[in-house]
Design a protein around this motif. Structure first.
Motif, short mmCIF file in Angstrom:
data_model
loop_
_atom_site.label_atom_id
_atom_site.label_comp_id
_atom_site.label_asym_id
_atom_site.label_seq_id
_atom_site.Cartn_x
_atom_site.Cartn_y
_atom_site.Cartn_z
N TRP A 29 0.81 -1.24 -0.15
CA TRP A 29 0.06 -0.22 0.11
C TRP A 29 0.71 1.26 -0.06
O TRP A 29 0.59 2.21 -0.53
N ASN A 32 1.57 1.83 -3.72
CA ASN A 32 0.48 2.24 -4.51
C ASN A 32 -0.37 3.33 -4.21
O ASN A 32 -1.23 3.82 -4.69
N GLU A 44 -9.40 1.64 0.62
CA GLU A 44 -9.46 0.32 0.13
C GLU A 44 -9.44 -0.78 0.90
O GLU A 44 -8.76 -0.57 2.06
N VAL A 46 -7.87 -4.09 2.40
CA VAL A 46 -6.46 -4.64 2.56
C VAL A 46 -6.54 -6.27 2.51
O VAL A 46 -7.43 -6.78 3.19
N TRP A 57 -7.75 0.55 4.64
CA TRP A 57 -7.21 1.79 4.82
C TRP A 57 -8.27 2.81 4.42
O TRP A 57 -8.87 2.64 3.37
#
Length: 68
Positions: A29, A32, A44, A46, A57
């Motif tokens: 993450w 990204n 998003e 996880v 997150w």
């Protein structure tokens, strides 16, 4: 803004597995985030290395405090 990352690691996992999974989540993450608008409401799901949902997150409004 406030960045919130919540990851559930089962208590039954060996410590080495937990460290490996958390390290993977942070690397993935962290690498990204540039694909996302860092604005309240963005977030998003996880997943762990087995593609099981383990957390989420999100970006929220900052409360003005650095305390959690």
């Amino acid at each position: 803004m406030k960045f919130v990352l919540e990851v559930n690691v089962p208590d039954t996992e060996p410590a080495s597995t937990a460290v490996r999974e958390l390290s993977r989540v942070l690397r993935y993450w962290g690498g990204n985030l540039h694909h996302y608008a860092l604005a309240p409401g963005t977030g998003e799901t996880v997943y762990d290395s087995g593609y099981r949902e383990v957390g989420r997150w999100t970006i929220t409004e900052s409360t003005g405090s650095t305390d959690s």
